[in-house]
Every structure is written in structure tokens, then in C-alpha cells.
Design a protein around this motif. Structure first.
Motif, PDB file in Angstrom:
ATOM      1  N   LEU A  36     -20.040  -1.912  34.252  1.00 33.18           N
ATOM      2  CA  LEU A  36     -21.164  -1.007  34.511  1.00 33.18           C
ATOM      3  C   LEU A  36     -20.982   0.325  33.778  1.00 33.18           C
ATOM      4  O   LEU A  36     -21.957   0.870  33.222  1.00 33.18           O
ATOM      5  N   TYR A  37     -19.769   0.852  33.778  1.00 33.19           N
ATOM      6  CA  TYR A  37     -19.544   2.130  33.074  1.00 33.19           C
ATOM      7  C   TYR A  37     -19.724   1.966  31.568  1.00 33.19           C
ATOM      8  O   TYR A  37     -20.310   2.840  30.901  1.00 33.19           O
ATOM      9  N   GLY A  38     -19.230   0.878  31.015  1.00 36.74           N
ATOM     10  CA  GLY A  38     -19.419   0.651  29.580  1.00 36.74           C
ATOM     11  C   GLY A  38     -20.875   0.464  29.222  1.00 36.74           C
ATOM     12  O   GLY A  38     -21.345   0.950  28.170  1.00 36.74           O
ATOM     13  N   THR A  39     -21.620  -0.237  30.081  1.00 39.11           N
ATOM     14  CA  THR A  39     -23.051  -0.413  29.819  1.00 39.11           C
ATOM     15  C   THR A  39     -23.796   0.920  29.883  1.00 39.11           C
ATOM     16  O   THR A  39     -24.680   1.196  29.056  1.00 39.11           O
ATOM     17  N   TYR A  40     -23.424   1.761  30.864  1.00 35.69           N
ATOM     18  CA  TYR A  40     -24.088   3.065  30.971  1.00 35.69           C
ATOM     19  C   TYR A  40     -23.751   3.960  29.768  1.00 35.69           C
ATOM     20  O   TYR A  40     -24.625   4.669  29.237  1.00 35.69           O
ATOM     21  N   SER A  41     -22.497   3.928  29.323  1.00 35.03           N
ATOM     22  CA  SER A  41     -22.112   4.752  28.179  1.00 35.03           C
ATOM     23  C   SER A  41     -22.821   4.320  26.906  1.00 35.03           C
ATOM     24  O   SER A  41     -23.140   5.149  26.046  1.00 35.03           O
ATOM     25  N   ALA A  42     -23.119   3.021  26.780  1.00 34.19           N
ATOM     26  CA  ALA A  42     -23.763   2.527  25.574  1.00 34.19           C
ATOM     27  C   ALA A  42     -25.271   2.705  25.599  1.00 34.19           C
ATOM     28  O   ALA A  42     -25.913   2.758  24.540  1.00 34.19           O
ATOM     29  N   THR A  43     -25.858   2.813  26.787  1.00 33.93           N
ATOM     30  CA  THR A  43     -27.324   2.864  26.878  1.00 33.93           C
ATOM     31  C   THR A  43     -27.847   4.159  27.483  1.00 33.93           C
ATOM     32  O   THR A  43     -29.050   4.251  27.761  1.00 33.93           O
ATOM     33  N   LYS A  44     -26.997   5.161  27.727  1.00 33.82           N
ATOM     34  CA  LYS A  44     -27.480   6.366  28.409  1.00 33.82           C
ATOM     35  C   LYS A  44     -28.428   7.189  27.554  1.00 33.82           C
ATOM     36  O   LYS A  44     -29.202   8.004  28.082  1.00 33.82           O
ATOM     37  N   GLN A  45     -28.412   6.998  26.227  1.00 34.07           N
ATOM     38  CA  GLN A  45     -29.326   7.756  25.373  1.00 34.07           C
ATOM     39  C   GLN A  45     -30.737   7.189  25.401  1.00 34.07           C
ATOM     40  O   GLN A  45     -31.683   7.895  25.027  1.00 34.07           O
ATOM     41  N   TRP A  46     -30.901   5.940  25.812  1.00 36.77           N
ATOM     42  CA  TRP A  46     -32.239   5.316  25.811  1.00 36.77           C
ATOM     43  C   TRP A  46     -32.723   4.961  27.215  1.00 36.77           C
ATOM     44  O   TRP A  46     -33.914   4.954  27.450  1.00 36.77           O
ATOM     45  N   VAL A  47     -31.811   4.697  28.124  1.00 38.92           N
ATOM     46  CA  VAL A  47     -32.200   4.268  29.480  1.00 38.92           C
ATOM     47  C   VAL A  47     -32.062   5.458  30.423  1.00 38.92           C
ATOM     48  O   VAL A  47     -30.988   6.081  30.480  1.00 38.92           O
ATOM     49  N   PRO A  48     -33.113   5.798  31.177  1.00 38.14           N
ATOM     50  CA  PRO A  48     -32.991   6.897  32.150  1.00 38.14           C
ATOM     51  C   PRO A  48     -31.976   6.553  33.237  1.00 38.14           C
ATOM     52  O   PRO A  48     -31.700   5.386  33.533  1.00 38.14           O
ATOM     53  N   LEU A  49     -31.413   7.605  33.828  1.00 38.28           N
ATOM     54  CA  LEU A  49     -30.369   7.417  34.835  1.00 38.28           C
ATOM     55  C   LEU A  49     -30.896   6.675  36.064  1.00 38.28           C
ATOM     56  O   LEU A  49     -30.223   5.799  36.613  1.00 38.28           O
ATOM     57  N   LEU A  50     -32.109   7.035  36.513  1.00 36.68           N
ATOM     58  CA  LEU A  50     -32.659   6.375  37.702  1.00 36.68           C
ATOM     59  C   LEU A  50     -32.899   4.884  37.458  1.00 36.68           C
ATOM     60  O   LEU A  50     -32.651   4.055  38.341  1.00 36.68           O
ATOM     61  N   LEU A  51     -33.375   4.535  36.259  1.00 37.02           N
ATOM     62  CA  LEU A  51     -33.588   3.118  35.952  1.00 37.02           C
ATOM     63  C   LEU A  51     -32.259   2.357  35.900  1.00 37.02           C
ATOM     64  O   LEU A  51     -32.152   1.228  36.384  1.00 37.02           O
ATOM     65  N   PHE A  52     -31.236   3.004  35.332  1.00 32.59           N
ATOM     66  CA  PHE A  52     -29.926   2.337  35.283  1.00 32.59           C
ATOM     67  C   PHE A  52     -29.353   2.167  36.691  1.00 32.59           C
ATOM     68  O   PHE A  52     -28.758   1.126  37.000  1.00 32.59           O
ATOM     69  N   LEU A  53     -29.516   3.193  37.549  1.00 34.98           N
ATOM     70  CA  LEU A  53     -29.024   3.068  38.921  1.00 34.98           C
ATOM     71  C   LEU A  53     -29.771   1.980  39.680  1.00 34.98           C
ATOM     72  O   LEU A  53     -29.178   1.271  40.519  1.00 34.98           O
ATOM     73  N   ALA A  54     -31.061   1.826  39.411  1.00 34.87           N
ATOM     74  CA  ALA A  54     -31.824   0.774  40.083  1.00 34.87           C
ATOM     75  C   ALA A  54     -31.313  -0.616  39.721  1.00 34.87           C
ATOM     76  O   ALA A  54     -31.428  -1.557  40.512  1.00 34.87           O
ATOM     77  N   ILE A  55     -30.739  -0.749  38.539  1.00 35.52           N
ATOM     78  CA  ILE A  55     -30.181  -2.044  38.122  1.00 35.52           C
ATOM     79  C   ILE A  55     -28.709  -2.163  38.516  1.00 35.52           C
ATOM     80  O   ILE A  55     -28.239  -3.235  38.916  1.00 35.52           O
ATOM     81  N   ALA A  56     -27.963  -1.054  38.435  1.00 37.61           N
ATOM     82  CA  ALA A  56     -26.522  -1.109  38.664  1.00 37.61           C
ATOM     83  C   ALA A  56     -26.163  -1.197  40.140  1.00 37.61           C
ATOM     84  O   ALA A  56     -25.177  -1.849  40.495  1.00 37.61           O
ATOM     85  N   ILE A  57     -26.945  -0.555  41.012  1.00 33.52           N
ATOM     86  CA  ILE A  57     -26.606  -0.565  42.441  1.00 33.52           C
ATOM     87  C   ILE A  57     -26.644  -1.978  43.023  1.00 33.52           C
ATOM     88  O   ILE A  57     -25.707  -2.381  43.732  1.00 33.52           O
ATOM     89  N   PRO A  58     -27.691  -2.795  42.789  1.00 30.56           N
ATOM     90  CA  PRO A  58     -27.631  -4.179  43.310  1.00 30.56           C
ATOM     91  C   PRO A  58     -26.465  -4.988  42.754  1.00 30.56           C
ATOM     92  O   PRO A  58     -25.859  -5.796  43.475  1.00 30.56           O
ATOM     93  N   ILE A  59     -26.131  -4.748  41.477  1.00 25.63           N
ATOM     94  CA  ILE A  59     -24.991  -5.470  40.901  1.00 25.63           C
ATOM     95  C   ILE A  59     -23.694  -5.049  41.583  1.00 25.63           C
ATOM     96  O   ILE A  59     -22.832  -5.882  41.908  1.00 25.63           O
ATOM     97  N   GLY A  60     -23.525  -3.758  41.826  1.00 25.92           N
ATOM     98  CA  GLY A  60     -22.329  -3.278  42.513  1.00 25.92           C
ATOM     99  C   GLY A  60     -22.230  -3.788  43.936  1.00 25.92           C
ATOM    100  O   GLY A  60     -21.146  -4.146  44.411  1.00 25.92           O
ATOM    101  N   ILE A  61     -23.363  -3.814  44.642  1.00 27.73           N
ATOM    102  CA  ILE A  61     -23.360  -4.329  46.016  1.00 27.73           C
ATOM    103  C   ILE A  61     -22.998  -5.813  46.029  1.00 27.73           C
ATOM    104  O   ILE A  61     -22.235  -6.279  46.885  1.00 27.73           O
TER     105      ILE A  61
END
Length: 376
Positions: A36-61
């Protein structure tokens, strides 16, 4: 004077590495966090933080649920892998050690014309593989590369009604048997359905021969009570089984605690994979001899505690395996039932319909076609 030593009840509990987390749980959570951290570091310039959290939180749970959750003592990641294997595997498994024969044309044509939901192509049976390969005439269970096993039924002892001195004697007798163990042993306490139909029929049959009418009335009343009890509730009985297993190959080196080192276990596993199916009859006979010796030792060491160990014969061991594979069966397994490789035949009656199941000539043509294919 010796002092008592406290032994944990769960000896198979995994070691805790950090806090209450085991190595398996820590690995799942760490890999998920890194991905998840690597995906966020690679896509943080194009993907908003809220959209990434909406996808990452279910995966983490989901990862935390798989790592920390468990049911019936089995972790959720193992249950998920078992469900995935069951979903990808064949839904139709049959007992066919010789292989799966092709389905005859007269069966597939009738299934297709019936308009059922399952098409002939969707039904692809696979051979059913069980841990137990066969049961010998002496009751020894052949586990192929996993070795040989024997099952014995043990009587029970009322521990609570004994005096403290007698309780200490029973514990010492059982402790002597545990100290003598040099190979895997399983003590299984199982519950199975209790069928009283035989006892009820015997009571009613012998009630008329009793010398006193009052005894006859009491016997018939007791039979009626047992029949009413069987209809009102599910009757269960407990059975204590002692299972001894002996490997067909010699065990590897062990450490000071009786277990094999990690490198030795990996080497033994690779050797077993290479030598799969190369077990000769001499090794099997040696394993059976060791099982007989260990069973005799169990009988001698447990008899002072009042525990009677009775080995199961071929039919009884087969019944135990069948009931373990299908515990909810309403028909109790016994030696009179047909085996998996037995051919059941009967004479056709007047209501026999060849158009439903196929005629004998079509079956003979199918056998001839299979023989020609195997010959070619």
C-alpha cells in the motif's frame, strides 16, 4: 523430591515475535503495508488522497481480518486458501483409483435432452484422493508415503469418584505411558449417533420369555421408553480412540527437544518428494511390526490404570474412517455395507425402464468402446 511442572494446554501455539503477533501475522501485515505504501508513493501525484484511502482502507481491513481472525482454531488465511482450492477444484469427485472413464454417449445425450442446468461439459468428475489408501486384514491403515496407522478403542475410567491416592496412581500410570512415547500418537474423543433399534428389538423379543408378568411388562415399558427417547432427542455416545502412526521410512536427526531441525526437515521433505511411491513391501512390513510392538506396549502400560485397549479389526477400522468422513450419515457404517469397489447387482423387475437408464446392450457397447480405446 520432584516438583510439578506446569505444561501449557496449547502446545501447538505459534511463537509470538512482536507483542501478540506471530511471524505469519507479522508477514501478512508487513507485506500489505509495504504494497500500500509503495502504491501510494507511485500514484500520489495523480490520485487524490481521499480516493486512495477509499481503496486502501478496505484492503487493509481485509488483510488484518485474514491475519488476526480465526475460526474453530484455524486462521482465516488458511480458511481462505482452502476455500479457493475448493472453488477451483472439481465439484464431482468419485472413488476411481484406476482413473476416470469417459462418460458414454447415451448418458450425455439424455442429460442434454432433459434440459437440466448442468450441461455434460460442466460435469467433469475427478478422482477422489483420501489420506487412507487401504485397510489391511489386520486393521492396519495404509497411508502411503505418510506411513502406517492402527486404531484402538479405549475404555474410560471414572476419575472423579476415586480417592486422592487412587487419582495419583492413575496419573502416574498414564504418565509412564506418555514418557515411553517415541513416535506420533493421537488420543481422539469422538461423539457419534447412538442407534438403539437393536436393543429395543432385543428387549421386545425376549420380554415374552421372562418368568414373571411384571418383568415382561417392565421390559416392554423400558423398550417403549427407549423408543420415545430416540424420537425426542438425538442420542450420542462418546468413543475414545488411540491412533498410532509409524512412518515407513527412518526418521531423520533430531535436536535435544526431540524435534528435527529446520534444515533436516526441508531435506527430508525433498527426499520424500523424490522417493514418492518407492516404498517397498519390506519397509511396510517393518512399519507394521513396529506398530504391533507399540500397540502391545500401550496395552501393558495402560492396563494398570484400568484402561482396556482393544485394537480394531479391518471392518471396524473401515467403519470408523467412513463415519469420520461422513459423520451426519443416518445409516451407521458396518461391515455389511458394500465397499467402494464392490459391484452391486440386482434382477430387473417388471417396472424396469430401459429408456431411463439405458439398456444392457448400450452398456456392453460402452464397455467394448472403452476396451478398444485402452487397447489402442
Amino acid at each position: 523430591m520432584s516438583q510439578p511442572v506446569r505444561i501449557p494446554s496449547d502446545v501447538d501455539r505459534e511463537d509470538r515475535v512482536i507483542g501478540q503477533l506471530t511471524a505469519r501475522q507479522l508477514l501478512i501485515l508487513t507485506v500489505t503495508g509495504i504494497v500500500l505504501y509503495g502504491t501510494y508513493s507511485a500514484t500520489k501525484q495523480w490520485v487524490p488522497l481521499l480516493l486512495f484511502l477509499a481503496i486502501a482502507i478496505p484492503i487493509g481491513i481485509t488483510a488484518a481480518f485474514l491475519a488476526l481472525g480465526q475460526r474453530d482454531g484455524i486462521t482465516m488465511d488458511k480458511l481462505a486458501l482452502a476455500a479457493l482450492r475448493q472453488r477451483l477444484g472439481s465439484r464431482h469427485q468419485v472413488a476411481a483409483p484406476e482413473g476416470i472413464r469417459p462418460v458414454p454417449d447415451w448418458v450425455t445425450s439424455r442429460v442434454a435432452s432433459s434440459g437440466g442446468s448442468d450441461s455434460p461439459l460442466a460435469i467433469s468428475p475427478a478422482a477422489l484422493r483420501l489420506p487412507a489408501e487401504a485397510v489391511t486384514d489386520t486393521g492396519v491403515i495404509d497411508l502411503e508415503v505418510d506411513g502406517m496407522a492402527v486404531v484402538a478403542v479405549c475404555s474410560t475410567v471414572n476419575f472423579a469418584l476415586r480417592t486422592p491416592a487412587e487419582q495419583e496412581s492413575l496419573v502416574a500410570s498414564f504418565g509412564r505411558y506418555l514418557h515411553s512415547l517415541t513416535a506420533p500418537v493421537q488420543v481422539l474423543v469422538r461423539a457419534e449417533r447412538l442407534d438403539l433399534s437393536g436393543q429395543i428389538a432385543e428387549l421386545r423379543e425376549h420380554a415374552g420369555g421372562l418368568p414373571d408378568p411384571a418383568l415382561e411388562a417392565a421390559a416392554r415399558e423400558h423398550a417403549d421408553y427407549l423408543e420415545q427417547l430416540g424420537r425426542a432427542t438425538d442420542l450420542l455416545r462418546r468413543q475414545v480412540l488411540l491412533v498410532l502412526r509409524e512412518p515407513v521410512r527412518a526418521a531423520g536427526v533430531t535436536d535435544g527437544l526431540g524435534g528435527a531441525p529446520l534444515l533436516a526437515r526441508l531435506t527430508a521433505r525433498r527426499k520424500a518428494a523424490k522417493q514418492h511411491g518407492a516404498v517397498d513391501e519390506a519397509a511396510r512390513r517393518a512399519a507394521e511390526a513396529r506398530l504391533a510392538r507399540r500397540l502391545g506396549e500401550a496395552i501393558d502400560l495402560l492396563s494398570p490404570a484400568g484402561i482396556v485397549v482393544t485394537p480394531l479389526d479391518s471392518s471396524q477400522a473401515t467403519s470408523v474412517l467412513a463415519s469420520a468422513c461422513n459423520p451426519d450419515s443416518l445409516i451407521p457404517p458396518n461391515a455389511g455395507l458394500a465397499g467402494a469397489d464392490d459391484v452391486i447387482t440386482t434382477a430387473p423387475d417388471d417396472e424396469w425402464d430401459d429408456s431411463t437408464v439405458g439398456s444392457a446392450d448400450e452398456a456392453d457397447d460402452w464397455d467394448d468402446d472403452v476396451d478398444q480405446r485402452s487397447g489402442s
